[in-house]
Scaffold this active site. Structure first.
Site, mmCIF file in Angstrom:
data_model
loop_
_atom_site.group_PDB
_atom_site.id
_atom_site.type_symbol
_atom_site.label_atom_id
_atom_site.label_comp_id
_atom_site.label_asym_id
_atom_site.label_seq_id
_atom_site.Cartn_x
_atom_site.Cartn_y
_atom_site.Cartn_z
ATOM 1 N N SER A 1 -73.384 23.897 -41.000
ATOM 2 C CA SER A 1 -73.051 25.022 -41.866
ATOM 3 C C SER A 1 -73.944 24.996 -43.112
ATOM 4 O O SER A 1 -75.168 25.053 -43.000
ATOM 5 C CB SER A 1 -71.557 24.981 -42.215
ATOM 6 O OG SER A 1 -71.130 26.199 -42.766
ATOM 7 N N ASP B 1 -69.219 31.438 -33.424
ATOM 8 C CA ASP B 1 -69.733 31.743 -34.753
ATOM 9 C C ASP B 1 -69.750 33.258 -34.905
ATOM 10 O O ASP B 1 -69.790 34.001 -33.919
ATOM 11 C CB ASP B 1 -71.165 31.203 -34.914
ATOM 12 C CG ASP B 1 -71.210 29.783 -35.454
ATOM 13 O OD1 ASP B 1 -70.370 29.449 -36.304
ATOM 14 O OD2 ASP B 1 -72.087 29.011 -35.026
ATOM 15 N N HIS C 1 -67.036 27.531 -35.138
ATOM 16 C CA HIS C 1 -67.836 27.007 -36.242
ATOM 17 C C HIS C 1 -67.430 25.583 -36.627
ATOM 18 O O HIS C 1 -68.230 24.863 -37.256
ATOM 19 C CB HIS C 1 -67.673 27.929 -37.454
ATOM 20 C CG HIS C 1 -68.579 27.623 -38.595
ATOM 21 N ND1 HIS C 1 -69.884 28.053 -38.663
ATOM 22 C CD2 HIS C 1 -68.375 26.909 -39.745
ATOM 23 C CE1 HIS C 1 -70.436 27.640 -39.794
ATOM 24 N NE2 HIS C 1 -69.546 26.941 -40.468
#
Length: 240
Positions: A100, A183, A215
């Site tokens: 991330s 995602d 995610h």
């Protein structure tokens, strides 16, 4: 075909809120589950390795890292530097792994002209997982309420905008960009565009689109030996 700049503010908030895209749990629940998984994984890792914890690398309170060594650290071994996510809030061969916002930071390491600092780090590989590589869309989301980025700051810190032609050392660095099936479309778009930009500049880059993960569990599963991303990372290190 429109881009992020054509999105309404509400849509940008949705696109850059990863917790809203998990099919497993609600937004609050998936974040809590991720924190719990990270804490449990940390405890397992500390129980099975020699550790040096909270080692400072700068003057700030948050500028600390944890070092995990093999129980029998004889001979040489590669170094994997993992940078966690959280939207920047929460000379052996070196491998970078970031998730991330951590993937963004690892990408910024790749974009750095290290000759300005008089060093040439031996970065052999980088694994960038569910990252964000162009910060300008984030200016228009809740994330910037805490960061207070200007457009100039966002552009200066967007690795997608600062990809230099691969020098021999950079060309030898293997880059893997991984993204999750769940995602958001914006996160997935940024991953694809970053891969294309690196490839066009001569970097050795590949992309891995992982099915059935979101995610968060895209990195939680790294503790599983049979997980494809775990295997890819180990193969990258062992083949060097």
């Amino acid at each position: 075909m429109g881009g992020w700049w054509d999105m309404a503010a509400e849509e940008l908030e949705q696109q850059y809120s990863p917790s809203r895209w998990s099919p497993r749990l609600g937004p609050d629940e998936v974040i809590q589950a991720h924190l719990a998984a990270a804490a449990a994984g940390t405890q397992r890792a500390r129980a099975g390795a020699q550790t040096s914890l909270h080692v400072p690398y700068g003057d700030g309170d948050g500028e600390k890292l944890d070092i995990y060594l093999p129980t029998d650290p004889s001979g040489t071994f590669p170094v994997l530097v993992y940078i966690h996510g959280g939207y920047w809030q929460c000379l052996r061969g070196i491998y970078l792994c970031g998730h991330s916002a951590g993937a963004h930071l690892a990408a910024m390491v790749l974009a750095t002209d290290w000759t300005e600092y008089g060093v040439v780090p031996d970065i052999k590989g980088a694994v960038l997982v569910s990252g964000v590589y162009d910060l300008e869309p984030i200016l228009h989301t809740y994330v910037n309420d805490a960061l207070h980025m200007s457009r100039e700051v966002a552009q200066r810190n967007s690795p997608l905008l600062h990809i230099a032609p691969a020098a021999p050392a950079a060309a030898a660095c293997k880059v893997l960009v991984a993204m999750a099936q769940h995602d958001s479309p914006e996160f997935r778009r940024q991953s694809r565009e970053y891969v294309l930009a690196l490839r066009a500049a001569g970097w050795s880059v590949s992309m891995l689109d992982l099915a059935g993960v979101d995610h968060f569990d895209i990195v939680e599963k790294l503790s599983e030996d049979s997980y494809i991303l775990t295997q890819v990372i180990l193969n990258m290190i062992l083949r060097a």
